[in-house]
Design a protein around this motif. Structure first.
Motif, short mmCIF file in Angstrom:
data_model
loop_
_atom_site.label_atom_id
_atom_site.label_comp_id
_atom_site.label_asym_id
_atom_site.label_seq_id
_atom_site.Cartn_x
_atom_site.Cartn_y
_atom_site.Cartn_z
N LEU A 201 35.32 39.54 26.46
CA LEU A 201 34.82 38.58 27.44
C LEU A 201 33.72 37.73 26.82
O LEU A 201 32.91 38.22 26.01
CB LEU A 201 34.26 39.32 28.66
N PRO A 202 33.64 36.46 27.18
CA PRO A 202 32.56 35.62 26.67
C PRO A 202 31.21 36.07 27.22
O PRO A 202 31.14 36.73 28.26
CB PRO A 202 32.92 34.22 27.18
N ASN A 203 30.15 35.73 26.51
CA ASN A 203 28.80 36.15 26.89
C ASN A 203 28.46 35.80 28.33
O ASN A 203 27.83 36.59 29.04
CB ASN A 203 27.77 35.52 25.95
N GLU A 204 28.87 34.63 28.77
CA GLU A 204 28.49 34.20 30.11
C GLU A 204 29.15 35.07 31.20
O GLU A 204 28.66 35.11 32.33
CB GLU A 204 28.85 32.72 30.33
N GLU A 205 30.21 35.77 30.86
CA GLU A 205 30.81 36.69 31.81
C GLU A 205 30.39 38.13 31.59
O GLU A 205 30.45 38.95 32.51
CB GLU A 205 32.35 36.59 31.73
N PHE A 206 29.96 38.44 30.38
CA PHE A 206 29.63 39.82 30.03
C PHE A 206 28.16 40.15 30.20
O PHE A 206 27.80 41.28 30.56
CB PHE A 206 30.05 40.06 28.56
N ILE A 207 27.30 39.20 29.99
CA ILE A 207 25.85 39.45 29.98
C ILE A 207 25.20 38.82 31.21
O ILE A 207 25.47 37.67 31.55
CB ILE A 207 25.21 38.87 28.70
N VAL A 208 24.36 39.59 31.87
CA VAL A 208 23.58 39.09 33.00
C VAL A 208 22.11 39.21 32.61
O VAL A 208 21.62 40.32 32.33
CB VAL A 208 23.85 39.88 34.29
N GLU A 209 21.41 38.11 32.54
CA GLU A 209 20.01 38.10 32.11
C GLU A 209 19.09 37.87 33.31
O GLU A 209 19.36 37.03 34.17
CB GLU A 209 19.79 37.01 31.06
N PHE A 210 17.97 38.59 33.31
CA PHE A 210 16.91 38.41 34.31
C PHE A 210 15.65 37.99 33.55
O PHE A 210 15.05 38.78 32.84
CB PHE A 210 16.68 39.70 35.09
N LYS A 211 15.27 36.74 33.67
CA LYS A 211 14.12 36.23 32.91
C LYS A 211 12.96 35.93 33.85
O LYS A 211 13.13 35.64 35.01
CB LYS A 211 14.52 34.96 32.16
#
Length: 211
Positions: A201-211
């Protein structure tokens, strides 16, 4: 190569060449990566078994989702977890740790009392679920080490645990099989996935970032 390049290189091999073996020094490095894996409370609540003997592999084949891989690979590595936590098992690990570090036995008594209070009041089924999860960390590091060595491998859950446990008499060791890792030399003609593009899966679908 970098770790990322090694991980891009590896894939779950679907067919092995039975005439080729992985050298013992490479097997030893893969096993050492598993041995050095982090575990909860440093207890290493599992063992790693290695089957190279062809007769044993043939006995393990029954119930395997891909029996040809198990039969034809160079080595089958079994990750088998403790069937339960016990005070004796916990003390044995911590006695060894203090001895190796030149510390008095009981140095970590307050901590071991705490984890005994948790595990010894928990069912064997729940404890096994916990020990089993530890094995996957070791499996991951073993796969990464195999990739670094350019050794073909396959992580495996598609097998009959009861057959593996029976053939290897794991109950006598207080263990239950969790996962396997086939190690060998891929057969380029039969390993149909080897020539395919690696897909994740591409990063935008695999990774969820909380900044």
């Amino acid at each position: 190569m970098s770790l990322i390049e090694d991980l891009n290189w590896r894939h779950a091999v679907k067919a092995y060449n039975p005439s080729q073996k992985v050298s013992q020094d490479k097997i030893d490095k893969i096993l050492e990566a598993a041995r050095l894996a982090p575990t909860s409370s440093g207890l290493q609540p599992f063992k790693v078994l290695v089957v190279e003997n062809q007769d044993l592999k043939n006995q393990l084949v029954e119930g395997a989702l891909n029996p040809e891989c198990m039969r034809d690979c160079s080595h089958v590595i079994i990750f088998a977890a403790w069937d339960n936590y016990t005070a004796e098992r916990i003390d044995k690990v911590y006695d060894f740790t203090t001895d190796e570090r030149g510390l008095p036995r009981g140095r970590f008594g307050s901590y071991t009392d705490k984890i005994k209070g948790i595990y010894l009041n928990t069912s064997a089924e729940e404890n096994f679920a916990h020990t089993a999860r530890q094995t996957y960390i070791a499996l991951g590091l073993a796969l990464a080490q195999a990739a670094e060595l350019k050794v073909d491998a396959t992580p495996v859950e598609g097998f009959d645990n009861a057959i593996v446990d029976k053939v290897l008499k794991l109950d006598q060791l207080g263990l239950k099989s969790v996962s396997l890792m086939y190690v060998g030399v891929a057969d380029p003609e039969l390993d149909w996935i080897g020539s395919m593009k690696k897909v994740r899966l591409p990063n935008e679908e695999f990774i969820v970032e909380f900044k």
